[in-house]
Design a protein around this motif. Structure first.
Motif: not given
Lengths: 277, 277, 277, 277
Positions: C30, C102, C105, C108-109, C128-129, D102-103, D106, D128
């Motif tokens: 994370g 990706s 994430t 997770y979201q 984000s990770f 990842s970001t 998100a 993704s």
């Protein structure tokens, strides 16, 4: 040819490819040259025969591999500069460093007798070199790289000249000489050399103080029909085969010039287009 | 020592580190040996002097670098095997391949006169070698790698023996010989050698048919106090300095044995613990 | 499609390929979860909702990418294990780590609201990770890797449990709690938890103490016709397309089992063939 | 904290570090967006909502990571440009590509409902992205990279506009439309759009034809005390901490400008100093 069922192990071979369009510097270093130079009784602080042999081997490598545009050597090391657009061995790192190290070694050993006629090599201690490749994205960094090596040459040579003067002319032990030089800066050492031993450091042989820069002088190799201006072309645009062969020919014909001068200041770099075209 | 402001260029040096705990194979190949062997009039299809020189250089390299546990050579190539846990040069790829290529070259050139007393090297064509490093995660792959090289030796040597028999004894041109062999398999070639030239391929010199395997025979080097079983230890567990020195000593003392036998079948591998400990 | 003259820039794309036949572990961490967990008021020392969400996202990733054979998670990190012979994305490192980061994430979201129904995500701080790939040549190292992460879970969780007990139940400040724990070992902390707060650490929720291991249980997925023994095959031998499809199908059908138990000792590893086939 | 005896496995983690002083481009690509866009019923040939969402996510990423100086997006891809001297995450490749992927994911998911209010995401198909990092040693190559992506946008969009006009307005099947366009060049397609469907391609929405360029406009962010000219400084010279903080602040304050214009010609690049300082 037939292939065996073991062929699959080839898929484990991974080539490290250097990035296109960077300057590649391949630096060779003598392996265990401290011991090597003692074994073959190199003169201290500098052995003009050993430096001559290094320069000879570097010169021969440049003759053989026309992609090398310049080279700088000092002590037991030599750095070879490849053009940004160089594609030698498809820029494979292992192939580049191993070939340079092997070929340089071959010349070094071959010409040994010419430079050390009274000191034949013996099997217990043969000369060898390792090599590494470094990439520089811009001309500024390449310039700073060569400047770094020459500054290193200066710093080491001034120290060694002082150190061995204290021992050979001042009668100090190595321990004492080391102690005498502790904490001294450049001008202290210059002063020491002059006042105690009458040595004006600036009169020392330039090959000791400045090292050796070899450049492939393309200016003198220009053909009747000059190369078109390449400035605006794309970095990797393919040349026609004929163009490539013509350039290769020019590079082979070009004279390799040996310099023992300052390569840090602007003077040297103002004329760099003639070898770093 | 003082440092110059150019020192920052060092940060561009990137070492490629090989993964821990893989078998490393470093394979050297002669550069341009087709031309080289013609220039120095190597005997066809095999030159026993040239193979002897390769084996001598490989033997010397193994003597010098005790981390090498085995090596396999044929034609103008040699593969050196490093232990999984080997940490030589911190497993830096460029350092490994350049050092092996350079040192092998040095020995090859040094012993040239011993193997080719009537054929001195000339400066226009010196021997040199490139090198690559390959990593194998398991013993199976290492075995398959060596098997691949010996299978390659067999395939090439059977072809070359037939090819040169057709020329030297059968009076064919190179073109004709190539044509005669097109589409033939192994038994065709064996048959051709025997029926036309009275050659029983299996009686050819093993060094030609099998190549050369050098192993560092640790079994014969065992000290009074045997090494403890290492099977259960962690792959990279640090040894005490004393342990490491003792092992280094044992490796240096161990005899290097030269074999010209099958390394594909189980026989050779059943005893591999004595060199691949 | 037509190509533009700029196409040459593609040649600068260099794929880092992971070595064949090594276990690949992709570990996600994370980004800034210290701040993130404070922002979304995670319970201290452990938030069962947050761990549940991590496990849910990991489970979904394993469902989607059938090459993953196991995964271990604790705190804000998750490690995914790929088979030695896995060829996902041709083992390209950047593709692997970016896709895993990706996709994880996204899950997770997506499931956030299910685990934090009263705490909607806000745009100023999204989860984000980052990710890294590590290669292990042998099963021993893979086992030690997972053991390392579980040992880390244990060490951190025992510390955090003690730390927050001192604060939440003992009324200490963070500074004081830190000071109270300085220099204590495991049994000191166990003792402190028990004597001062009546907490038997071994009765704490296993998901806190042991983390979460997800395995793809191939034993339960076995088809009528069992797979042939693969032990003796070459590491990278090509399977027939039909074989590959059948295996893929089996992997997709296999149940993913969630464990909260010791993965350091032999017990867990004695049965590893069912997920690490 | 205490360390476990398994800690040694960390030594297997190898960071791939990008070369200093090259432009880094990180390109994200939607995973399986052909299927994704069908699942969520994206408008053909372009969905303005989907492009708006891509731009929103890219904008947010630039806001969060101030090292990004520009970005170009089209279709389901986005390329982010980092300054030559950027040191984000110590230029570790895996960290860069995984964090960006990842970001971006998100943000894309978070703002989905804003752009697709009637089309909620479902768990069976979440968005993704994968990512790769490419290094360019010179500004020319960076320019050519962005030109390549815009030329690609143009070529694809002209094709897709024609293709879907033939289907949606011309009543052709996909097969027929493909056939109709076979062998046509750009002006053929322009002519076809105009003569058969009354579409003047040049009047199409620039976001479709040119894609989207986001630049961090440092010109408008200039502080009272202008930055000193940095041209002559060493590429990697350390800035004082205060200088670095001031620049970071300026970057955070700078407006991010969205453009839909030609980025191939000189016009755009004559003003590139304001974002590529």
């Amino acid at each position: 040819m037939a292939k065996s069922r073991f062929e699959y192990v080839r898929t484990y071979e991974q080539d490290q490819i250097l990035l296109p369009n960077t300057y590649i510097v391949i630096r060779l270093d003598g392996r265990g040259f401290h011991k090597f130079s003692a074994h073959y009784k190199f003169t201290k602080p500098n052995d003009i025969r050993a430096l001559g042999l290094m320069n000879k081997a570097a010169f021969c490598l440049m003759k053989q591999i026309s992609d090398i545009c310049g080279a700088y050597g000092q002590s037991d090391e030599y750095s070879f500069v490849l053009q940004r657009r160089c594609r030698l061995f498809d820029r494979r790192e292992a192939k580049l460093v191993s070939t340079f190290a092997s070929t340089f070694t071959a010349y070094y050993q071959f010409y040994w007798n010419e430079f050390f006629p009274d000191q034949p090599l013996d099997a217990t201690l043969l000369p060898s070199f390792d090599a590494r490749a470094v990439q520089y994205p811009s001309l500024t960094e390449l310039r700073h790289y060569l400047s770094w090596r020459q500054a290193d040459c200066h710093i080491n040579n001034l120290y060694n000249t002082s150190f061995w003067a204290l021992i050979l002319k001042g009668g100090e032990t190595e321990k004492e000489a080391e102690h005498s030089l502790m904490g001294t800066n450049s001008s202290d050492k210059n002063e020491l050399l002059f006042s105690r031993f009458g040595i004006n450091y600036n009169n020392e042989d330039p090959v000791f103080r400045k090292g050796t820069m070899l450049i492939r002088d393309m200016a003198k190799a220009s053909s009747a029909t000059p190369e078109p201006d390449l400035k605006d072309e794309m970095p990797l645009q393919e040349k026609s085969k004929r163009q490539a062969e013509r350039e290769e020919k020019r590079r082979r014909k070009a004279e390799i010039v040996e310099l023992h001068e300052d390569i840090i200041g602007d003077g040297f770099w103002n004329e760099s287009s003639k070898w770093l075209s």
